[in-house]
Design an enzyme around this catalytic site. Structure first.
Site, PDB file in Angstrom:
ATOM      1  CE  LYS A 178      61.078  49.615  59.990  1.00 33.00           C
ATOM      2  NZ  LYS A 178      61.178  48.644  58.828  1.00 33.00           N
ATOM      3  CD  GLU A 253      75.052  56.540  55.269  1.00 30.45           C
ATOM      4  OE1 GLU A 253      76.109  56.341  54.647  1.00 30.45           O
ATOM      5  OE2 GLU A 253      74.611  55.782  56.129  1.00 30.45           O
ATOM      6  CB  CYS A 287      74.466  54.741  50.203  1.00 31.37           C
ATOM      7  SG  CYS A 287      75.496  54.610  51.676  1.00 31.37           S
ATOM      8  CD  GLU A 386      71.145  54.998  45.726  1.00 29.36           C
ATOM      9  OE1 GLU A 386      72.188  54.914  46.394  1.00 29.36           O
ATOM     10  OE2 GLU A 386      70.056  55.365  46.219  1.00 29.36           O
TER      11      GLU A 386
END
Length: 495
Positions: A178, A253, A287, A386
């Protein structure tokens, strides 16, 4: 929009219309123009894809295919990716706005990931275990899990999907992907190339759509043996909870707020370029972005001047233009999120040295200027959370103990950079930093051979390297009594 510009699901090697009949638009973030419609998948489409993957997994033509032959298929897919690299690179640039020249570089190295796992395919084996009874043979084997669900992000779709798909197929699993709703096109093309490479039609299936509709249905499907996800920590936590409740594995992750640390004995010019690469490459949408910059006080001013000067001169524009150095953020909401964080930083007392503004770059797209923040500390949200954009927070420090405390004072632990010419210090820092990847005098280096793992809220499980064999297989222990003697009565005492 005409039917020819619609992207269907790819299930069992066939293009499949969404069960709901619904479609959603994907836009070019550099211009805001619609470039295609994709199928809006739901639980019905996911069920069809999982059934296709399950049927293929149980088919002897896949199940009994030798590991060496599986390796040949992976190598052929790597070749096809190389042959179609320019088209794939352009597709991703149009979808998420990354620089075409950067995507060309990624696509040039991407076949190596498939070649690596192709070579690993027939190296997966168990072992013979010594026992106290010489008449009993105990050995282990490693078996594929079954149907693997892969939910992949928009920032590096092909690379991060490959990190899941290649080891899963290498081990003999089948997969339902997906992709992010922002970047469907390149993953659908990858799945088509897998069929062309000779994989069974149901080995790689792609259901496009939104997380709440298609992604959640995939995570919750009872026939799923494992889920592999790259994305936000909050979503990863929900996926981990769902997987744990059903006793299936998960590889996650997740987010990062990585420190990039410059000591006073570093080559400051090199370190400044490492800082720029760590946070402004890919417009900070990675990331592993080195978004927290720590500079030892005696070189703080010099580093800051170099970074700010280069940030202010970065050329913003069309990502298809080779002269462009910074493309757009991937979609409007992401640009607005970055802008809101910079505004929040100002409210918290941060000072913007350069950047700090949204722009359309004269193209109508969603760009944000490379931004350097100072007068910040570890208590501020712009330092702790973040942002996923081209925003660097730069802070001074005095000594190793202080910077270790500051660098580790975060919920994340994905990566860290260290700039020093002192070899002993480099090893000390690598040992004490709480992060799964430590770079010394470089940043963003990566290889399919090198394992990658997040600490703390940055994830669970390992991607890349031989360790992924354990992520996509299960261990079986076999005991065989080789003796032909009668089996003793367990209720008769033996002397």
């Amino acid at each position: 929009m005409s039917e020819t510009r619609r992207l269907h699901h790819l299930i069992g090697g066939e293009r499949v219309t969404p069960a709901s009949g619904a479609w959603f638009e994907s836009t070019n973030p550099a211009t805001g123009q619609v470039i295609y419609q994709a199928a809006r998948g739901d639980a019905r489409d996911v069920a069809l894809a999982v059934a296709s993957a399950r049927s293929t997994f149980e088919d002897t033509r896949w199940r009994d295919l030798s590991p060496t032959r599986r390796g040949h298929l992976l190598r052929r897919l790597g070749d096809l990716i190389g042959e179609h690299s320019e088209d794939l690179a352009r597709t991703e640039t149009l979808d998420n706005g990354k620089l075409l020249r950067e995507m060309r570089g990624q696509l040039a190295s991407l076949p190596e990931y498939w070649y690596y796992y192709a070579g690993l395919a027939d190296k997966v084996h168990g072992s013979v275990v010594p026992t106290s009874d010489h008449r009993v043979l105990n050995y282990t084997t490693r078996e594929p899990l079954g149907v693997v669900g892969a939910i992949t992000p928009w920032n590096s779709p092909l690379t991060l999907t490959t990190s899941k798909l290649a080891p899963a197929l290498m081990a003999g699993n089948t997969v339902v992907v997906k992709p992010s709703e922002y970047t469907s096109a390149s993953i659908l093309r990858l799945a088509e190339l897998a069929v062309e490479a000779g994989f069974p039609a149901g080995a790689v299936n792609v259901v496009t759509g939104f997380g709440a509709e298609a992604g959640q249905a995939l995570v919750d499907h009872p026939d799923l043996a494992k889920i592999s996800f790259t994305g936000s920590t909050a979503t990863g936590a929900r996926i981990a909870s769902s997987a744990a409740a059903r006793f299936i594995g998960s590889t996650l992750e997740l987010g990062g707020k990585s420190p990039n640390i410059v000591f006073d004995d570093a080559n400051v010019a090199n370190a400044a370029m490492g800082v720029v690469a760590g946070i402004f490459a890919a417009a900070g949408q990675t990331c592993i972005a080195g978004s927290r910059v720590f500079a030892q006080r005696s070189v703080y001013d010099e580093l800051l001047e170099r970074v700010t000067q280069r940030a202010g001169s970065i050329r913003i524009g069309d990502p298809l233009d080779d002269a462009t150095e910074l493309g757009p953020l991937a979609f409007t909401d992401q640009r607005d999120k970055v802008a809101s964080y910079v505004d929040l930083g100002r409210d918290e007392g941060a000072r913007v040295l350069t950047g700090g503004r949204a722009t359309d770059a004269g193209l109508g797209g969603c760009f944000y200027e490379p931004t350097v923040l100072v007068d910040v500390d570890n208590s501020m949200r712009v330092v702790r959370e973040e942002i996923f954009g081209p925003v660097a927070a730069v802070m001074p420090f005095d000594d190793e103990d202080e910077v270790i405390r500051l660098a580790n004072d975060t919920e994340y632990g994905l990566a860290a950079g260290v700039w020093t010419q002192n070899l002993s210090r480099a090893h000390r820092m690598a040992a004490r930093l709480e992060a799964g990847t430590i770079w010394v005098n470089t940043y963003r280096a990566m290889s399919p051979m090198s394992p990658r793992q997040g600490f703390k809220s940055s994830g669970v499980g390992i991607e890349h390297g031989t360790e992924t064999v354990k992520e996509y297989t299960r261990l079986k222990s076999v005991w065989i009594n080789t003796s032909e003697d009668p089996v003793a009565d367990p209720f008769v005492m033996r002397s």
